[in-house]
Structure formats: structure tokens, C-alpha cells
Enzyme design. Structure first.
Site, short mmCIF file in Angstrom:
data_model
loop_
_atom_site.label_atom_id
_atom_site.label_comp_id
_atom_site.label_asym_id
_atom_site.label_seq_id
_atom_site.Cartn_x
_atom_site.Cartn_y
_atom_site.Cartn_z
CE LYS A 181 -1.70 2.60 2.75
NZ LYS A 181 -1.74 4.16 2.23
CD GLU A 255 12.93 4.37 8.06
OE1 GLU A 255 12.92 5.23 8.94
OE2 GLU A 255 12.86 4.43 6.86
CB CYS A 289 12.79 8.94 8.54
SG CYS A 289 13.72 8.08 7.16
CD GLU A 386 10.12 12.59 11.67
OE1 GLU A 386 9.00 12.13 11.98
OE2 GLU A 386 11.21 12.18 11.23
P1 NDP Z 1 2.02 8.01 8.49
O1 NDP Z 1 2.70 7.30 9.26
O2 NDP Z 1 0.60 8.37 8.76
O3 NDP Z 1 2.07 7.31 6.97
C1 NDP Z 1 2.69 6.13 6.59
C2 NDP Z 1 2.04 5.23 5.71
O4 NDP Z 1 1.30 4.40 6.56
C3 NDP Z 1 1.01 5.71 4.72
O5 NDP Z 1 0.83 4.77 3.73
C4 NDP Z 1 -0.22 5.85 5.49
O6 NDP Z 1 -1.44 6.07 4.65
C5 NDP Z 1 -0.30 4.63 6.25
N1 NDP Z 1 -1.16 4.67 7.61
C6 NDP Z 1 -1.77 5.84 8.03
N2 NDP Z 1 -2.36 5.31 9.17
C7 NDP Z 1 -2.32 3.94 9.15
C8 NDP Z 1 -3.06 2.86 10.06
N3 NDP Z 1 -3.55 3.35 11.21
N4 NDP Z 1 -2.77 1.79 9.66
C9 NDP Z 1 -1.97 1.26 8.66
N5 NDP Z 1 -1.19 2.48 8.00
C10 NDP Z 1 -1.64 3.65 8.04
O7 NDP Z 1 2.48 9.41 7.81
P2 NDP Z 1 2.01 10.82 7.37
O8 NDP Z 1 1.99 10.38 5.94
O9 NDP Z 1 0.73 10.88 8.09
O10 NDP Z 1 2.84 11.88 7.85
C11 NDP Z 1 2.88 12.20 8.99
C12 NDP Z 1 4.14 12.40 9.88
O11 NDP Z 1 4.97 11.21 10.13
C13 NDP Z 1 5.33 13.48 8.94
O12 NDP Z 1 4.97 14.74 9.59
C14 NDP Z 1 6.53 13.00 9.56
O13 NDP Z 1 6.83 13.50 10.93
C15 NDP Z 1 6.39 11.53 9.76
N6 NDP Z 1 6.70 10.64 8.58
C16 NDP Z 1 7.92 10.01 8.60
C17 NDP Z 1 8.23 9.27 7.69
C18 NDP Z 1 9.52 8.27 7.65
O14 NDP Z 1 10.10 7.98 6.83
N7 NDP Z 1 9.91 8.06 8.95
C19 NDP Z 1 7.82 9.07 6.52
C20 NDP Z 1 6.47 9.86 6.35
C21 NDP Z 1 6.01 10.42 7.53
P3 NDP Z 1 -1.68 7.38 4.07
O15 NDP Z 1 -0.84 7.73 3.12
O16 NDP Z 1 -3.21 7.43 3.42
O17 NDP Z 1 -1.60 8.33 5.03
#
Ligand code: NDP
Length: 793
Positions: A181, A255, A289, A386
Site C-alpha cells: 500500500k 522504520e 526521516c 520531528e
Molecule cells: P503516516 O505514518 O501516517 O503514514 C505512513 C503510511 O502509513 C502511509 O501509507 C499511510 O497512509 C499509512 N497509514 C496511516 N495510518 C495508518 C494506520 N492506522 N494503519 C496502517 N497504515 C496507516 O505518516 P504521514 O504521511 O501522516 O506523515 C505524518 C508524519 O509522519 C510526518 O509529518 C513525519 O513527521 C512522519 N513521517 C515519517 C516518515 C519516515 O520516513 N520515517 C515518512 C512519512 C512521514 P496514508 O498515506 O493514506 O496516510
């Protein structure tokens, strides 16, 4: 010098989108299928809608998992060479269509074309090449291991295709099938990738893609047909996933977020440092990240450094990411832009000084200027949270020790970057920083041969390298283990002498010559349980054998404190640790008779069986003494002028809940690899047969084992395990017990996202070497830190 615009054409991407009518379904069982409702995907640089993509439902996740499950058997049984050919073909196709992927990624995500063209897409191809190699070698290198089954993979929006590659390549190389996904904001390159898999004739169902938002991700996590979840994203969602998968038996790698330090010592080459900062925090708009978002500068050079940085920031160019002369592109989505803006306001409110260049960012897209904060409080929001945007927060330090303290003053531990011309200093500091990756005089460099992943709340598990492959494999014998039918043993502090059921009468007391009272073992000393209670233990025939201390929450806390204080152990030489282990074996041998009697008396063993257990324990002690100075990491061949050191490091404080049976061999089989690798441990021995472990105190005391390295708390294993799971200073927890206990341990450990190793009620044979000793144990006793040291002028 002024640059003229040099925009990359979007013509081919437009043609590809038009070919699909700018509307996409899911990719299930080798073909695109219509989805239900759709959502819009926007170009963050223009806010224009690029395409409509389907919102995956639970039913569609189910179809995808079923397709992946049906494809698994064939895919698994292909030879490694055949799988390697497919992965190689994917790598070739990505290279052949690299510009299409790069432009599509830029339009979808907003990151500059220079990055997608020169970093993201080449790294994606490299990942598939590297893993074509692992597929080829799998049967030889991972001879005793096999794939897990269907892997559910959930990826974020910041490196959409690269995160896909990091997950899909090792999964397929190991013989698993996949349901992926992508992030709601950035699904397009994954859809193009699906087309590539069609083109190379990847067998149907091996790779499946269901687009959608967090709800689609949830359905994937909850699907019972999934054997493994690999997730990259926020720590918040990582924690939810840890709780939701608890007890399901799904293997998990996380991660997560970071707040990585970028440390500059006063002898660093400051002009290189400035370029390093640009790569650390303005690469991908800071939506990384492992971004070096906390600049820690030695006080004496802070003023000069800030001046140089501001000058460089004035020259950065923010704007149309398709323009090849642009340094910083667009923020991925309005919600992310608002988050950055609100955290910046919060920082200003808390008294930090905000500086931005004199020019304004374009207003037709989602842009944010590079930002520098000084006068930042180490405990303030800016230093702790972050931001995931182009915002750098600076703090100063005076001594290297202070730099380490500041660097580690974060719940995260993903990466760190060190800048100094003094290699001795760099290699002294690197191991002291709690982070999975340390870059010396460089930053944000990645390669498929080098594992990537975090310490602490940045998650667990690694992607890339040999350690990344193990995330998608399991020992072949594991699935044939019998279930433990023992529901667990719950000692009660009933007054044994008055309790009818546990009655201790003159005939069933074995020996009362001198009343021996084993206490707990904390900090190298015997300690009475805080509860003031003991519990009676009996042999299998119901004969009273003695009383053990009934440990409680406070005893565990004391034991953890003692384990933290024994901080010299992880830093001691491997030779010293090996000597201590050999000495333990020597002293065990001296007391072998005692332990044989103990096992015969407590467990009802025959003498032969007891002798076998004691002999095996002594041999196992030698075995781990032998490994102590031999399990020593690698130097990776990364395609840069770099020495990339992969160092297995101890977790710190490791909790161990031992099996009920084989109270001596089971206990030592777990404790030995843990301490051999430099961990200090808090152990909960068999509750049913506690005295084999408590008899060890005198062995430890006479073997030069420093106090606090091994701590032992007897009592109710489940109650004590829960305290260990919730304790924030316990970095990892092993639970060798029941299914329900495993579920509890995984769930309760979500607080600080500790790494857990649980057996889900499966019983190992502690005499069978492949199940009870070896690299599997050493791997679980360590986490790998990769230290990148470039060379050359
Ligand atoms: P999320 O952790 O929400 O998203 C990461 C992935 O998980 C996306 O595909 C998301 O779908 C999916 N997801 C969201 N909620 C659930 C759930 N309950 N169960 C399973 N899958 C889920 O990150 P965000 O995109 O909302 O970003 C928010 C913050 O997270 C950022 O501001 C940043 O601080 C951090 N982040 C960190 C990352 C990293 O590489 N460590 C990468 C991205 C974000 P969907 O895209 O639809 O939300």
C-alpha cells in the site's frame, strides 16, 4: 551567477497518464482492476490534479492477499536463480525508463528533478540489482532459512519508489509474495512499477498493489493471511501497528521518525559542512526521516558557522521542482505545510530565534523557505519534535561529551552525522551515539549493501544488506515446533505452611537441615523481594522443594537500575567478556554435582538427563565464550569512496523471560548470548523450577562477573514480564513462553517501541543446536550500526 530556467519536460508522463485516462484501479493478481471510490492526487508544485486513484477497501485487500497467497507456493519453490532473473529484469526496466519514473516522482511528490533523477531512481535500480544477487545466493547463504509467506508493506510519501524498492526487493528475493500500500499522496510511481512487473512477466500475484489511505493500511495490517508487516512512516502509526499486530505471529519491521543530530566539531572543514547541511536538511525539503535536523555546533565556531549558513541559504533556490536548477521543491501536501508552519510558530513562541532568507517563495504551489533556528532550548518543541520540513534547529556544545549527551537527548535514534578532521575523535564518538546510521563527514548517503534502520523510537529491523534479508526469512524448523501445552505457572504468595493444597508435612519435605532462602539477585547482591513474600515450589510429584522470592514491580525497577549502572560491561573488551564466560563454565563444572542434584530433585529428571543438561550448559557457556570476540561485524562494499562499517552493538538493558522447562539450560541459553554481546540483563527464570537459576548466584559471584550484568527476579513471570515490557529503559525483551504471554509482551512494549523476540507458545528443544544456539541468538542480542567513513581528498 544567475541561472536561467531549465525545466524538464513532462510530456512522456502526461502521455502515460492519458493512456490510463488519468484514473487508476488496483493491481491485483497481475492485472489492473477497477477500484470503487477514488480520490485525487495533486501536484504539490502547482496544486493541479494529476490523476484519480482508487480507495482500497477491506474486500480489495482480501483479494490481493488471496492472490499473493496463491502465488506464494510457486514463487517460493522457484530456484534462487530464477527469482534473480526477475529481479534483474526489474532493475533493467527501471534503468530503461528512469526518466519517466523520475519525472513522475517529481510531479507526484514535489521533490526536485535533480534528486529523483540522480538519487531516488538510481538507488531504486541499485536495490533491485543488489537483491537479484541475494536471490541468486539465498539457498547457499540462508541455507537453513525460508520465506515467510505474504508480506504486507506500507510506505510513506517522502521517497515513494525508493521505499517500495527497499521493501519489495528483499521480500521477493527471499521468496515471499507482496501486497503493497503506497501513501495516499504519492501512489503513481508504484502504479508505473506495477506495469513494469507486467512487462517483465513477473508471475501473477507475486506483487500486488492496493492504493488508498490509512484505512486501507489498517485492513492490510489486520488481515490474517499476512505473515509479515513492513512499515515506514510516523512513530505514532508505528506504535498503533505494534499494538494491532501483537500476538498475531506477524513478523514486524518498523522504520519510523527521527530527529537526527548533525554534529560539527571546531576542527571541521566548514565549507564542506555548509554543503553537508544543505544535503542534510534541505534535501527533499527536509521531509526525510533521517534528516540532520538538529545542528549541534561546537561553541567556538558557532558564529562563523551561522554566518556561512545564512549566506548559503540566501543562494538556495526554491520553486518548480521540474526545473533542473532548483534546490528545494514543494512540500508534499497542504496538511504537511500547515504542520511545518505551526511548529515554526510554536518555536518562535518558545523564544527561539528564527531566520529565513530575504527572498519570498513562489505562491502558486506548496513551498516553504529554508529556515534556521538558533537559541534553541534542548528540551523545547523544536529540538524534540520531528518537523519533517526544511527547518534546521541549532544548538551549541563545548566538549565532545556534551555533544554526545545532546545528540542522545531524543527519544529517536535513526541517524547522525559527525564533522571533524580528526578521525580518532569521529571513531570515538560514533559508537557512543544511539543511532542506526552514523555518517562521518558526509550525510544522507544510502546503499543497498548497507542496512538502514533505527534505534529506540525510530523503530526496529533493518532494510538493506544481509540484516535486511533476515527480516523476510525464518528458520525452516520453526514452523514444525510443538505448541507449549503448559498454560503457564502462576506462583502465589500463599503461606505454604498453612495452605492445605500446598501443605508441607514432615514426609514431603526433602531436606530441612539448614533452611536455604534464595533471594533475588540484583546488582551482584542477593536482595530480599520488596513484597516480603515468598512462594513455594514443588517437584512434578508435588513434593515441596523450597521457597523462592516473589518479585514485584519494584524489584524489576531496581534490577533495571542495576543493569543500567553496569554500563562498563558493553564497553569492556570482547576478550574480557569471553574470559568471564569461560570462568563461569569453569565454576559450573566445579559445582556440576550440585546442579545435577538440583535438577533431579526439582524437576524429577533421571540422573542421566540431569547430567546431560548440566554438561550441555557448560558446553554452551564455552560456545558463547568462543563467539564473544568473533561475532564482529562487516565492512560493506558500498559504491562510494567509503569504508562502511557494520557494527553489531548491544541493545543496552535486555529483559529475558525464560522457559519453564530445562531451568538451567534454557536460562543459560538465553542469558549467555545476551551478555556475550555486551548487554546487561534482567531475567525472570522458570517460575516452576526457580532454584537452578538462584543456585547460579554463587557461580556468578566467583567468576569475576561484574555486579548488575545479570540480574535475576523470581516470581510470576507474566506479571514481571509486563513490567519489563512497559519499562522505558529496557531496550529489548525476549519472551520464551505462552501464546497469550507473547501477545501481552508485544502489546505492552509499544510504549518505547522496544524490540521483542517472542515464541508464541512454541517450545524449542534446548538440546538441539540449530534451535538453541548460534547466530540467530547473537543477531537478536545486537542491533547493527552502520558507520560511513569516506576517504580521499
Ligand atoms: P503516516 O505514518 O501516517 O503514514 C505512513 C503510511 O502509513 C502511509 O501509507 C499511510 O497512509 C499509512 N497509514 C496511516 N495510518 C495508518 C494506520 N492506522 N494503519 C496502517 N497504515 C496507516 O505518516 P504521514 O504521511 O501522516 O506523515 C505524518 C508524519 O509522519 C510526518 O509529518 C513525519 O513527521 C512522519 N513521517 C515519517 C516518515 C519516515 O520516513 N520515517 C515518512 C512519512 C512521514 P496514508 O498515506 O493514506 O496516510
Amino acid at each position: 551567477m544567475e541561472y536561467g530556467p531549465a525545466p524538464e519536460s513532462a510530456e512522456f508522463v502526461d502521455a502515460w497518464l492519458e493512456k490510463h485516462g488519468r484514473r487508476f484501479g488496483h493491481f491485483i493478481n497481475g492485472r489492473f482492476v477497477e477500484g470503487g471510490s477514488t480520490f485525487e492526487v495533486i501536484n504539490p508544485a502547482t496544486k493541479a490534479t494529476i490523476a484519480n486513484v482508487s480507495q482500497g477497501s477491506s474486500a480489495e485487500i482480501d483479494q490481493a492477499v488471496q492472490a499473493a497467497a496463491a502465488a506464494f507456493e510457486n514463487w517460493r519453490t522457484l530456484s534462487g536463480h530464477q527469482r534473480a532473473r526477475y529481479l534483474y529484469a526489474i532493475a533493467r526496466q527501471i534503468q530503461k525508463h528512469s526518466r519517466l519514473f523520475a519525472v513522475l516522482e517529481t510531479i507526484d511528490n514535489g521533490k526536485p528533478i535533480r534528486e529523483t533523477r540522480d538519487i531516488d531512481i538510481p538507488l531504486v535500480a541499485r536495490h533491485f540489482y543488489h537483491h537479484a544477487g541475494w536471490a541468486q545466493l539465498a539457498s547457499e547463504v540462508f541455507e537453513q532459512y525460508g520465506p515467510l509467506g505474504v508480506c504486507g508493506q506500507i510506505i510513506p510519501w517522502n521517497f515513494p519508489l525508493l521505499m517500495l524498492a527497499w521493501k519489495v526487493a528483499p521480500a521477493l528475493a527471499a521468496g515471499n509474495t507482496v501486497v503493497l500500500k503506497p501513501a495516499e499522496f504519492t501512489p503513481l510511481t508504484a502504479l508505473l512499477f506495477a506495469e513494469i512487473t507486467q512487462q517483465i512477466g513477473l508471475p501473477s500475484g507475486v506483487f500486488n498493489l492496493v492504493t488508498g489511505d490509512g484505512r486501507t493500511g489498517e485492513a492490510l495490517i489486520e488481515h490474517p493471511g499476512v505473515a509479515k508487516i513492513a512499515f515506514t512512516g510516523s512513530t505514532e502509526v508505528g506504535r498503533i501497528i505494534r499494538q494491532k499486530t501483537a500476538g498475531s505471529g506477524k513478523k514486524l519491521s518498523l522504520e519510523l521518525g527521527g530527529k537526527s543530530p548533525f554534529i560539527v566539531f571546531d576542527d571541521a572543514d566548514l565549507d564542506s559542512v555548509v554543503e553537508g547541511v544543505v544535503d542534510a536538511i534541505w534535501f527533499n525539503q527536509g521531509q526525510v526521516c533521517c534528516a540532520g535536523s538538529r545542528l549541534l555546533i561546537q561553541e567556538s565556531i558557532a558564529k562563523v558557522m551561522y554566518a556561512k549558513l545564512r549566506q548559503r541559504m540566501e543562494n538556495l533556490r526554491v520553486g518548480n521542482p521540474l526545473d533542473k536548477a532548483i534546490d528545494i521543491g514543494a512540500i508534499v501536501a497542504p496538511v504537511q505545510l500547515q504542520k511545518i508552519e505551526s511548529l515554526v510558530q510554536q518555536g518562535i513562541k518558545e523564544g527561539a530565534t528564527c531566520w529565513q532568507p530575504g527572498w519570498a517563495v513562489p505562491t502558486d504551489g506548496l513551498f516553504y523557505p529554508p529556515t534556521l533556528f538558533t537559541d534553541v532550548e534542548p528540551a523545547g518543541t523544536l529540538a524534540q519534535v520531528e518537523i519533517f520540513g526544511p527547518v534546521l534547529v541549532a544548538m551549541t556544545f563545548r566538549t565532545p561529551g556534551e555533544a554526545v549527551d545532546l545528540a542522545n537527548n531524543s527519544p529517536y535514534g535513526l541517524a547522525a552525522s559527525l564533522w571533524t578532521e580528526n578521525v580518532n575523535l569521529a571513531l570515538d564518538i560514533a559508537p557512543k551515539i544511539k543511532a542506526g546510521v552514523v555518517w562521518v563527514n558526509c550525510t544522507n548517503v544510502f546503499d543497498a549493501a548497507s542496512g538502514f534502520g533505527g534505534y529506540r523510537e525510530s523503530g526496529f529491523g533493518r532494510e538493506g544488506g544481509i540484516e535486511g534479508m533476515y527480516e523476510y526469512l525464518r528458520p525452516n524448523w520453526e514452523q514444525h515446533l510443538p505448541e507449549v501445552d503448559d498454560p503457564g505457572f502462576e506462583p502465589r504468595a500463599e503461606p505454604a505452611l498453612n495452605n492445605a493444597a500446598n501443605a508441607v508435612s514432615a514426609e514431603n519435605v526433602v531436606s530441612v537441615a539448614i533452611d536455604r532462602t534464595p533471594k533475588l539477585y540484583i546488582g551482584g547482591k542477593q536482595a530480599r523481594p520488596d513484597s516480603g513474600y515468598s512462594y513455594p515450589a514443588f517437584d512434578p510429584a508435588g513434593k515441596y522443594r523450597g521457597e523462592a522470592g516473589l518479585g514485584n514491580r519494584k524489584d524489576i525497577r531496581n534490577a533495571v537500575e542495576a543493569a543500567v549502572k553496569a554500563g562498563g560491561w558493553p564497553n569492556s573488551t570482547a576478550h574480557l567478556r569471553a574470559q568471564v564466560l569461560f570462568y563461569i563454565a569453569e565454576n559450573l563444572q566445579v559445582r556440576a554435582r550440585e546442579f545435577i542434584d538440583r535438577l533431579v530433585g526439582d524437576c524429577g529428571y533421571t540422573i542421566e538427563l540431569a547430567e546431560r543438561e548440566v554438561t550441555a550448559t557448560i558446553e554452551r557457556t564455552f560456545y558463547y565464550a568462543a563467539w564473544t570476540d568473533k561475532y564482529d561485524g562487516r565492512v560493506h562494499s558500498t559504491p562510494f569512496r567509503n569504508v562502511t562499517l557494520a557494527m553489531p552493538e548491544p541493545w543496552g538493558v535486555l529483559g529475558i523471560v525464560c522457559p519453564q522447562g530445562n531451568p538451567l539450560l534454557g536460562f543459560m541459553s538465553l542469558v549467555l548470548p545476551a551478555i556475550a554481546m555486551g548487554n546487561t540483563v534482567v531475567t525472570i527464570p522458570s517460575a516452576r523450577y526457580p532454584f537452578a537459576a538462584t543456585d547460579l548466584y554463587q557461580v556468578f559471584d566467583t567468576s569475576d562477573l561484574p555486579g548488575g550484568v545479570i540480574n535475576i527476579v523470581t516470581g510470576n513471570q507474566l506479571e514481571l514480564a509486563k513490567v519489563l515490557a512497559q519499562h522505558l529503559e529496557v531496550a529489548a525483551l525476549w519472551f520464551f513462553g505462552s501464546k497469550s504471554g507473547s501477545e501481552m509482551v508485544e502489546r505492552e512494549s509499544a510504549g518505547n517501541l522496544k524490540a521483542t523476540w517472542v515464541t508464541h507458545g512454541k517450545a524449542r528443544n534446548w538440546f538441539a543446536p540449530e534451535q538453541s544456539q548460534g547466530e540467530e541468538f547473537l543477531r537478536h542480542a545486537t542491533q547493527v550500526k552502520n558507520i560511513w567513513v569516506p576517504y580521499g581528498e
